[in-house]
Scaffold this active site. Structure first.
Site, PDB file in Angstrom:
ATOM      1  N   GLU A 113       0.843  -1.198   0.000  1.00 53.86           N
ATOM      2  CA  GLU A 113       0.000   0.000   0.000  1.00 53.86           C
ATOM      3  C   GLU A 113       0.871   1.236   0.000  1.00 53.86           C
ATOM      4  O   GLU A 113       2.018   1.189   0.435  1.00 53.86           O
ATOM      5  CB  GLU A 113      -0.855   0.037   1.278  1.00 53.86           C
ATOM      6  N   LYS A 115       2.128   4.575   1.556  1.00 56.00           N
ATOM      7  CA  LYS A 115       2.188   5.076   2.932  1.00 56.00           C
ATOM      8  C   LYS A 115       1.819   6.559   2.882  1.00 56.00           C
ATOM      9  O   LYS A 115       2.604   7.400   2.429  1.00 56.00           O
ATOM     10  CB  LYS A 115       3.582   4.866   3.517  1.00 56.00           C
ATOM     11  N   ASP A 117       1.153  10.259   3.842  1.00 54.69           N
ATOM     12  CA  ASP A 117       1.815  11.147   4.791  1.00 54.69           C
ATOM     13  C   ASP A 117       0.786  12.070   5.436  1.00 54.69           C
ATOM     14  O   ASP A 117       0.545  13.178   4.985  1.00 54.69           O
ATOM     15  CB  ASP A 117       2.884  11.964   4.070  1.00 54.69           C
ATOM     16  N   TYR A 222      -7.168   2.125   6.333  1.00 55.84           N
ATOM     17  CA  TYR A 222      -6.288   1.018   5.957  1.00 55.84           C
ATOM     18  C   TYR A 222      -6.426  -0.225   6.836  1.00 55.84           C
ATOM     19  O   TYR A 222      -5.640  -1.157   6.720  1.00 55.84           O
ATOM     20  CB  TYR A 222      -4.834   1.461   5.880  1.00 55.84           C
ATOM     21  N   LYS A 311      10.729   3.349   3.478  1.00 60.15           N
ATOM     22  CA  LYS A 311      10.737   4.812   3.419  1.00 60.15           C
ATOM     23  C   LYS A 311      11.495   5.267   2.177  1.00 60.15           C
ATOM     24  O   LYS A 311      12.603   4.788   1.922  1.00 60.15           O
ATOM     25  CB  LYS A 311      11.425   5.391   4.665  1.00 60.15           C
ATOM     26  N   CYS A 405      32.508  25.957  28.017  1.00 61.05           N
ATOM     27  CA  CYS A 405      31.077  25.823  27.767  1.00 61.05           C
ATOM     28  C   CYS A 405      30.490  27.168  27.335  1.00 61.05           C
ATOM     29  O   CYS A 405      30.695  28.173  28.015  1.00 61.05           O
ATOM     30  CB  CYS A 405      30.374  25.336  29.041  1.00 61.05           C
ATOM     31  N   CYS A 408      28.123  28.355  30.391  1.00 57.08           N
ATOM     32  CA  CYS A 408      28.567  28.705  31.748  1.00 57.08           C
ATOM     33  C   CYS A 408      30.064  28.983  31.840  1.00 57.08           C
ATOM     34  O   CYS A 408      30.555  29.384  32.884  1.00 57.08           O
ATOM     35  CB  CYS A 408      28.175  27.604  32.735  1.00 57.08           C
ATOM     36  N   CYS A 423      29.973  19.542  29.026  1.00 56.77           N
ATOM     37  CA  CYS A 423      30.111  20.453  30.148  1.00 56.77           C
ATOM     38  C   CYS A 423      29.686  19.650  31.370  1.00 56.77           C
ATOM     39  O   CYS A 423      28.594  19.095  31.396  1.00 56.77           O
ATOM     40  CB  CYS A 423      29.192  21.658  29.954  1.00 56.77           C
ATOM     41  N   CYS A 428      25.402  24.292  35.463  1.00 60.80           N
ATOM     42  CA  CYS A 428      25.352  24.974  34.167  1.00 60.80           C
ATOM     43  C   CYS A 428      23.907  25.323  33.806  1.00 60.80           C
ATOM     44  O   CYS A 428      23.042  24.441  33.750  1.00 60.80           O
ATOM     45  CB  CYS A 428      25.957  24.080  33.090  1.00 60.80           C
TER      46      CYS A 428
HETATM   47  S1  IVH Z   1      -0.693   0.223   8.665  1.00 59.55           S
HETATM   48  C1  IVH Z   1       0.500  -1.470  13.049  1.00 59.55           C
HETATM   49  N1  IVH Z   1      -0.984   1.373   6.340  1.00 59.55           N
HETATM   50  O1  IVH Z   1       2.253   5.081   8.916  1.00 59.55           O
HETATM   51  C2  IVH Z   1       0.519  -0.221  12.260  1.00 59.55           C
HETATM   52  N2  IVH Z   1      -0.082   2.669   8.109  1.00 59.55           N
HETATM   53  O2  IVH Z   1       4.229   3.686  11.439  1.00 59.55           O
HETATM   54  C3  IVH Z   1      -0.470  -0.289  11.163  1.00 59.55           C
HETATM   55  N3  IVH Z   1       0.395   4.978   7.513  1.00 59.55           N
HETATM   56  O3  IVH Z   1       1.331   6.213  11.829  1.00 59.55           O
HETATM   57  C4  IVH Z   1      -0.315   0.826  10.235  1.00 59.55           C
HETATM   58  N4  IVH Z   1      -0.272   4.856   5.418  1.00 59.55           N
HETATM   59  O4  IVH Z   1      -0.697   6.047  10.334  1.00 59.55           O
HETATM   60  C5  IVH Z   1      -0.589   1.520   7.598  1.00 59.55           C
HETATM   61  N5  IVH Z   1      -1.334   2.248   4.226  1.00 59.55           N
HETATM   62  C6  IVH Z   1      -0.937   2.399   5.487  1.00 59.55           C
HETATM   63  C7  IVH Z   1      -0.441   3.642   5.974  1.00 59.55           C
HETATM   64  C8  IVH Z   1      -0.020   3.716   7.295  1.00 59.55           C
HETATM   65  C9  IVH Z   1       0.241   5.646   6.359  1.00 59.55           C
HETATM   66  C10 IVH Z   1       0.963   5.538   8.767  1.00 59.55           C
HETATM   67  C11 IVH Z   1       0.257   5.117  10.012  1.00 59.55           C
HETATM   68  C12 IVH Z   1       1.325   5.059  11.069  1.00 59.55           C
HETATM   69  C13 IVH Z   1       2.589   4.996  10.277  1.00 59.55           C
HETATM   70  C14 IVH Z   1       3.270   3.653  10.468  1.00 59.55           C
END
Ligand code: IVH
Length: 668
Positions: A113, A115, A117, A222, A311, A405, A408, A423, A428
Site C-alpha cells: 500500500e 504510505k 503522509d 487502511y 521509506k 562551555c 557557563c 560540560c 550549568c
Molecule cells: S498500517 C501497526 N498502512 O504510517 C501499524 N499505516 O508507522 C499499522 N500509515 O502512523 C499501520 N499509510 O498512520 C498503515 N497504508 C498504510 C499507511 C499507514 C500511512 C501511517 C500510520 C502510522 C505509520 C506507520
C-alpha cells in the site's frame, strides 16, 4: 406539508444525499449533476429549519462544523495504535521477506500500500453510527477529535450496514488544498504551513470545527482496529473490501504481491510516480495478507512483525552554511548546529541542520560560508551530507570547538570513548533549563503551556531552580512574565496541578536519569511501584529485572545515592507530587499458574479460541507469547495443521499442548 410528511421526506433526503455524497466524495464518481445535489440539499436544509427536531446527527447538513469546544478529551485506545518498523533499501526488504518466510512458511502473499503522509486516526462506529474519532497520540492514549473528523466528507457518519467496529486510517490534506491554503494564508500575512501533513495536523487540532470543515481534509482507511476475524475476515485484502462495502474510502493503488520481486517492482513504480499523485506519500507499506500468518509472526513491543514500511530515500538539496551555533543539552553534551540559508527539502523549509560533533565537522571539513548538500534523514532532523569543496571562494572559515562551555564558561571535557564534548558543571544554566524542558515535555510530565521560552524566563528570573519549584509557582508570578495573559496563566497552573497525579513512570522518565528511557521507566515503575522502593534498590536487584541492563542499573544507583537527589524527592513529595505507580499492572508470581513467567508459542489453527483471545488470556496470567520456537521456549500450543514450529518443538523436546489442554488450564 405536515410533520409526518416532513419526517418521511427528511429521511428520504438523508438517504439520497448520503448515497450521492458517497458516490461523489468516496468513489469520485458523481451519480447526479452538482445542481441536483445542491437542490436536494437545499430542500433538506429548509425542512430542517422548519422542524429542527428532524436534524439527525448523521444528516449530511451536519458536516459544516458544530459549536467550538474548550479542549479535547483524552481517550485510551482499546488496542494500542502501533507503528511500523522501517526498511530503507532492497537488502532490508529481502531480509524482511526472509524473516516472514521463516516465521510463517513459504506460501506468502503481501499487500503493498502507499504510505500516506498524514495523521493516524481511529474511528469508532456503533450500530453503524460514527460515535468517536481519535488521534493516535502516544499510541495508547489519543485525543478525542470527533467534532473535527465529522467534517471530513469521506468519513461516513452512518455506515451502509449496521456494524459495530473500529477502523483506522490516515487523514491527510491533498496537495492542491495545501497550496491553496498556504496562498491564502500568505495573503493574510499568516504563518505558512511547512507541509501538507502539518496543515492536516493543525486543522484537526483546532477547537473550532468550522476551521477543520473549511480545510478540505480527506481520509484513507487502511484497517480494522481489533479482531477482524470476528467479522468473518481472514485476509487483509478481504478486510479492505469489507471496509469499502461499509462506505469507507480505501486507497485503490494497493496491490497483492506474491513474491518479493513483485514487492520491489511495486516500490519502483511508486518511487517514479509519486509526484503524480494528488496527495503526499512518504513510502510503501508491506503487509502479510493472511491473518493466520500474521498471527504466526506476532509483534515486537512497538510494531507488528508481519508488516513494515519502506521509506523513500531522503531528498537532498544544496544550500549555504551561514554560521555554526553551539547548544548545550540536558546531559551537558555540546552540539554544533549549522545555520543555513532556508531551503525546501521534501516539503519542509529547513534552516538548521545538526552537525553532531566536532569529529564530524572535521571529517567532512565543513566551514562557515561553505555550499553544502543537506538531507532530511528519516524525515525529522536535517543533516549536512557534505561540503562542496570545489565551490569554495577562499572566504570560508574553518570552525573550532571552544574549550569552554558556551553557556557557563566551565572547561569542556571529552569523556573517554565518546566523541562528544561535555560540560560537566552541574550548575550549568543551559543543562538545567534543558533538564526542566525535558521534565515538562509531552512524554514525561506533559505540562502543557510550559514551553521552552517560558521555562527559560522562569529560570532567568530565579522563579525555578529545579523541578520541584515548578510546583510552587503561583498565578501572580506567572502573570509577570512576558506575553502571559490571565487565561494562559490559569491554564498553566491547572496543567501543573494536574501533573501532580501522573503515574510514576512519567516522573521517572522526566528526571532524565542517564540510560533511563521511557520504556525503562515504565518497567521500573511497574516493578517497584514507588520511587521510595526504587531509591533503595541495589544493583543486583535491578539487573535481575528482565530488560534492565548493567548500565541502567549503575546509573540508577548512582543517581539516587546522591544527597541532593534524595532532598529533591523529598521536596517533590512535600509538593504533593505523586511518587507511586498508578497504571494498570499485570504481575503474576511465577508458578501461580501454568503460564506465569513462561515463554509460550502458539501455532496452527485453534478451533474454540482465536489467536488473539488465546494470547491475551495467556498474557493476563503472566505468560509471554512469542512468535518463534527456540531453546528458550517453555511451551508450544499446537492447533490443527501445525507445521514447522511443532516439528521444531518436538526436536527441542519443548512441552507441547493441544487446544483442549490450553482451555483446561486457562479455566483453572
Ligand atoms: S498500517 C501497526 N498502512 O504510517 C501499524 N499505516 O508507522 C499499522 N500509515 O502512523 C499501520 N499509510 O498512520 C498503515 N497504508 C498504510 C499507511 C499507514 C500511512 C501511517 C500510520 C502510522 C505509520 C506507520
Amino acid at each position: 406539508m405536515d410533520r409526518i410528511q416532513a419526517e418521511q421526506r427528511v429521511t428520504e433526503l438523508n438517504e439520497q444525499l448520503r448515497g450521492y455524497g458517497h458516490a461523489y466524495y468516496v468513489l469520485d464518481k458523481p451519480a447526479v449533476p452538482d445542481s441536483v445535489y445542491d437542490q436536494l440539499m437545499n430542500e433538506l436544509i429548509e425542512l430542517e429549519t422548519l422542524y429542527p427536531d428532524l436534524i439527525f446527527p448523521d444528516s449530511p447538513t451536519q458536516r459544516v462544523g458544530g459549536t467550538p469546544i474548550s479542549n479535547f478529551d483524552k481517550v485510551t485506545h482499546a488496542l494500542p495504535m502501533l507503528s511500523l518498523s522501517n526498511v530503507f533499501n532492497e537488502e532490508d526488504i529481502r531480509d524482511f521477506d526472509r524473516r516472514v518466510r521463516s516465521g510463517a512458511g513459504d506460501n506468502i502473499e503481501y499487500v503493498c500500500e502507499l504510505k500516506i503522509d498524514g495523521l493516524a486516526v481511529s474511528l469508532i462506529y456503533e450500530n453503524g453510527q460514527f460515535i468517536r474519532g481519535a488521534t493516535r497520540g502516544d499510541g495508547r492514549v489519543g485525543e478525542d477529535i470527533t467534532v473535527n473528523l465529522r467534517t471530513v466528507r469521506t468519513i461516513p457518519l452512518k455506515l451502509r450496514k449496521s456494524e459495530s467496529l473500529e477502523v483506522r486510517g490516515e487523514v491527510f490534506m491533498p496537495k492542491k488544498s495545501f497550496h491553496a491554503l498556504n496562498a491564502e494564508r500568505g495573503e493574510r500575512g499568516e504563518e505558512l504551513f511547512a507541509n501538507p501533513r502539518n496543515a492536516a495536523a493543525g486543522s484537526l487540532r483546532q477547537l473550532d470545527p468550522k476551521i477543520a470543515a473549511s480545510r478540505n481534509l480527506d481520509v484513507f482507511i487502511y484497517g480494522i482496529g481489533g479482531d477482524a476475524e470476528s467479522h468473518g475476515l481472514s485476509e487483509h485484502e478481504e478486510t479492505l473490501q469489507f471496509i469499502e462495502a461499509l462506505g469507507f474510502k480505501t486507497n485503490n493503488e494497493r496491490q497483492v504481491c506474491r513474491s518479493v520481486e513483485e514487492v520491489l517492482a511495486y516500490i519502483e513504480k511508486w518511487t517514479e510516480q509519486r509526484a503524480d499523485l494528488s496527495y503526499e506519500i512518504d513510502g510503501i507499506v508491506i503487509k502479510v495478507n493472511r491473518y493466520l500468518q500474521q498471527q504466526e509472526l506476532g509483534f515486537t513491543a512497538k510494531s507488528p512483525k508481519w508488516a513494515t514500511a519502506y521509506k523513500f530515500p531522503a531528498e537532498e538539496v544544496m544550500t549555504t552554511v551561514r554560521d555554526i551555533e553551539l547548544s548545550v543539552g540536558r546531559t551537558g553534551v555540546v552540539t554544533p548546529t549549522a545555520i543555513l540559508d532556508p531551503v525546501s527539502v521534501a516539503g519542509t523549509t529547513v534552516q538548521r541542520a545538526s552537525l553532531h560533533n566536532e569529529d564530524l565537522i572535521r571529517e567532512k571539513d565543513i566551514r562557515i560560508g561553505d555550499k553544502v548538500i543537506i538531507r532530511k534523514a528519516g524525515d525529522i532532523i536535517p543533516e549536512v551530507v557534505s561540503a562542496l569543496v570545489e565551490q569554495r571562494t577562499g572566504d570560508e572559515l574553518p570552525f573550532e570547538m571552544p574549550e569552554n562551555c558556551p553557556a557557563c564558561g566551565s572547561e569542556l571535557i571529552r569523556i573517554e570513548g565518546e566523541v562528544a564534548l561535555r560540560c560537566v558543571n552541574p550548575q550549568c544554566p543551559a543543562q538545567i533549563t534543558e533538564g526542566l524542558i525535558h521534565f515538562v515535555s509531552r512524554n514525561a510530565m506533559n505540562i502543557e503551556g510550559l514551553g521552552e521560552k517560558v521555562i527559560e524566563q522562569l529560570y532567568r528570573e530565579g522563579l525555578i531552580a529545579d523541578i520541584s519549584d515548578i510546583y510552587k509557582l503561583t498565578k501572580e508570578q506567572l502573570l509577570n512574565l512576558d506575553r502571559m495573559g490571565e487565561k494562559s496563566a490559569s491554564n498553566l497552573i491547572a496543567a501543573i496541578d494536574a501533573s501532580r497525579s501522573n503515574s510514576m513512570e512519567r516522573l521517572l522518565f522526566g528526571l532524565g536519569i542517564r540510560h533511563v528511557g521511557e520504556r525503562g521507566a515504565r518497567i521500573l515503575s511497574e516493578h517497584f511501584g514507588s520511587i521510595e522502593k526504587l531509591m533503595t534498590a541495589t544493583f543486583d536487584e535491578l539487573i535481575n529485572i528482565h530488560e534492565i541492563g548493567g548500565k541502567m542499573a549503575d546509573s540508577i544507583v548512582a543517581y539516587f545515592e546522591t544527597e541532593e537527589v534524595q532532598q529533591l524527592m523529598q521536596r517533590l513529595a512535600e509538593a504533593n507530587v505523586n511518587l507511586t505507580y498508578t497504571g494498570t499492572r499485570v504481575r503474576v508470581e511465577e508458578g501461580a499458574n501454568a503460564f506465569a513467567g513462561k515463554k509460550i508459542v502458539l501455532t496452527g489453527k485453534l478451533e474454540k479460541l482465536t489467536r488473539g483471545e488465546a494470547q491475551s488470556q495467556i498474557e493476563a496470567l503472566g505468560g509471554k507469547v512469542s512468535g518463534s520456537v527456540s531453546k528458550k521456549t517453555d511451551l508450544v500450543i499446537a492447533g490443527e495443521e501445525a507445521g514447522s514450529k511443532l516439528a521444531k518443538a518436538l526436536e527441542l523436546k519443548v512441552d507441547v499442548w493441544n487446544e483442549e489442554r490450553l482451555i483446561e488450564e486457562l479455566s483453572k
